[in-house]
Scaffold this motif. Structure first.
Motif, PDB file in Angstrom:
ATOM      1  N   PHE A  54     -36.673  20.038 -12.182  1.00 53.45           N
ATOM      2  CA  PHE A  54     -37.920  20.186 -11.423  1.00 53.45           C
ATOM      3  C   PHE A  54     -39.082  19.458 -12.104  1.00 53.45           C
ATOM      4  O   PHE A  54     -39.847  18.734 -11.454  1.00 53.45           O
ATOM      5  CB  PHE A  54     -38.242  21.680 -11.283  1.00 53.45           C
ATOM      6  N   THR A 121     -41.152  30.848  -6.701  1.00 53.32           N
ATOM      7  CA  THR A 121     -40.028  29.939  -6.496  1.00 53.32           C
ATOM      8  C   THR A 121     -40.544  28.509  -6.424  1.00 53.32           C
ATOM      9  O   THR A 121     -41.606  28.248  -5.870  1.00 53.32           O
ATOM     10  CB  THR A 121     -39.269  30.281  -5.198  1.00 53.32           C
ATOM     11  N   ARG A 122     -39.807  27.594  -7.001  1.00 53.53           N
ATOM     12  CA  ARG A 122     -40.178  26.174  -6.995  1.00 53.53           C
ATOM     13  C   ARG A 122     -39.030  25.372  -6.385  1.00 53.53           C
ATOM     14  O   ARG A 122     -37.863  25.742  -6.516  1.00 53.53           O
ATOM     15  CB  ARG A 122     -40.446  25.667  -8.415  1.00 53.53           C
ATOM     16  N   THR A 123     -39.373  24.290  -5.748  1.00 55.36           N
ATOM     17  CA  THR A 123     -38.375  23.408  -5.182  1.00 55.36           C
ATOM     18  C   THR A 123     -38.874  21.977  -5.256  1.00 55.36           C
ATOM     19  O   THR A 123     -40.053  21.736  -5.554  1.00 55.36           O
ATOM     20  CB  THR A 123     -38.058  23.790  -3.718  1.00 55.36           C
ATOM     21  N   ASP A 125     -38.898  18.116  -3.199  1.00 52.26           N
ATOM     22  CA  ASP A 125     -38.812  17.542  -1.847  1.00 52.26           C
ATOM     23  C   ASP A 125     -38.258  16.131  -1.940  1.00 52.26           C
ATOM     24  O   ASP A 125     -38.992  15.181  -2.181  1.00 52.26           O
ATOM     25  CB  ASP A 125     -40.205  17.551  -1.200  1.00 52.26           C
ATOM     26  N   MET A 211     -30.356  21.196  -7.475  1.00 56.25           N
ATOM     27  CA  MET A 211     -31.785  21.173  -7.163  1.00 56.25           C
ATOM     28  C   MET A 211     -32.170  20.501  -5.842  1.00 56.25           C
ATOM     29  O   MET A 211     -33.167  20.902  -5.237  1.00 56.25           O
ATOM     30  CB  MET A 211     -32.568  20.538  -8.317  1.00 56.25           C
ATOM     31  N   THR A 213     -31.055  21.024  -3.036  1.00 54.17           N
ATOM     32  CA  THR A 213     -30.933  21.987  -1.939  1.00 54.17           C
ATOM     33  C   THR A 213     -31.222  23.423  -2.347  1.00 54.17           C
ATOM     34  O   THR A 213     -31.127  24.323  -1.512  1.00 54.17           O
ATOM     35  CB  THR A 213     -29.522  21.925  -1.321  1.00 54.17           C
ATOM     36  N   TYR A 214     -31.566  23.684  -3.617  1.00 51.64           N
ATOM     37  CA  TYR A 214     -31.777  25.053  -4.083  1.00 51.64           C
ATOM     38  C   TYR A 214     -33.198  25.247  -4.602  1.00 51.64           C
ATOM     39  O   TYR A 214     -33.874  24.289  -5.000  1.00 51.64           O
ATOM     40  CB  TYR A 214     -30.788  25.407  -5.199  1.00 51.64           C
ATOM     41  N   LEU A 215     -33.596  26.508  -4.643  1.00 49.28           N
ATOM     42  CA  LEU A 215     -34.851  26.904  -5.258  1.00 49.28           C
ATOM     43  C   LEU A 215     -34.598  27.279  -6.718  1.00 49.28           C
ATOM     44  O   LEU A 215     -33.487  27.653  -7.093  1.00 49.28           O
ATOM     45  CB  LEU A 215     -35.453  28.117  -4.529  1.00 49.28           C
TER      46      LEU A 215
END
Length: 290
Positions: A54, A121-123, A125, A211, A213-215
């Motif tokens: 991330f 939660t972080r993601t 893009d 990462m 597709t996941y949080l």
């Protein structure tokens, strides 16, 4: 009666998800097979690797797949250092102390994550996150398909390394007979650290594949490590092929459990299979009796 397309979709999604479970479990089974310990820090270190992906993406714009060699090398170095500097010394050679040390590492890592990232939660893009491809009437997300292929490739390379390389032979010697390996000149402490480092490096690879597709959040590792423990026991403690087979089976159990029981009860099937294996084949599907 369920639609055949729905069953086919469940089969594909189960295999794709199971490959990630297998990759996480490979590191766990390697650590157990050589050091003969359960690594309680496994989930927290996976979470740390996911935060690493991330941060590399948000701060430097490095794609998760491009970050894979960075994370693998970095997590190997972290795992090697943890075992050589902290776990090995603090345990004083006693297995019960190693369990406590790894549990303490897990608690420290999780609380540091809570301090720096809070509970949000972080993601990331990425432009291809929702891209898909049709396979026999079922649309499959391209990131999950990449993760499946990469997980199988990494598992194959790891198996080849253990079977064919000098380091792999040393790892197998130490796992089989520590004192005998020491007598023929193998640095057992170094091999312990290398084995732990390789196990943690698998988490770095898994984080890069997850990462897109996941949080990620401070306790994300709990769910994965619980399933990884189940995979290791299902496949056979210390068995690489067993971990791969167990991961794929667990992915299928979760997928079809979600189809027949509903998404909220999908993981019940995992633990039903787990209990059945403990009852009827305690050594696991590909494990050997001790």
């Amino acid at each position: 009666m369920l639609d055949p397309i729905l069953l086919w979709s469940g089969l594909i999604n189960g295999l794709l998800q199971g490959s990630i479970y297998a990759l996480v479990a490979l590191g766990l089974t390697l650590i157990y097979g050589v050091l003969h310990i359960i690594n309680f820090a496994h989930g927290s270190l996976l979470m740390l690797a996911m935060y690493g992906v991330f941060l590399l993406f948000t701060n430097f714009g490095i794609d998760p797949y491009a970050a894979l060699p960075i994370l693998v090398i970095g997590m190997f170095a972290l795992g090697y250092g943890l075992q050589r500097v902290l776990i090995g010394r603090a345990s004083h050679g006693r297995d019960e102390n190693i369990l406590l040390v790894t549990l303490g590492i897990s608690i420290v890592i999780e609380n540091l994550a809570l301090f720096f990232f809070q509970g949000d939660t972080r993601t990331i893009d990425v432009p291809y996150a929702f891209d898909s491809i049709e396979i026999a009437g079922v649309f499959v997300a391209i990131p999950r398909l990449i993760a499946f292929g990469a997980a199988l490739l990494i598992a194959a390379l790891l198996w080849l390394m253990i079977q064919r390389s000098d380091v792999g032979r040393a790892i197998r010697a130490v796992a089989k007979e520590k004192q005998g390996a020491r007598l023929v000149g193998i640095n057992v402490d170094h091999i312990y650290a290398v084995s732990y480092g390789i196990g943690i490096a698998c988490l770095g690879a898994a984080a890069c594949l997850l990462m897109p597709t996941y949080l990620v959040y401070p306790t994300v590792g709990h769910a994965f490590v619980l399933i990884a423990f189940t995979v290791v026991v299902l496949g056979g403690m210390g068995s690489f092929p067993g971990a791969l087979l167990g991961g794929l089976l667990i992915g299928l159990c979760e997928s079809f459990g979600g189809l027949f029981l509903g998404e909220s009860f999908g993981q019940i099937g995992i633990f039903l299979v787990f209990i059945a294996v403990l009852l009827f084949r305690p050594s696991g599907l590909l494990g050997s009796r001790v």
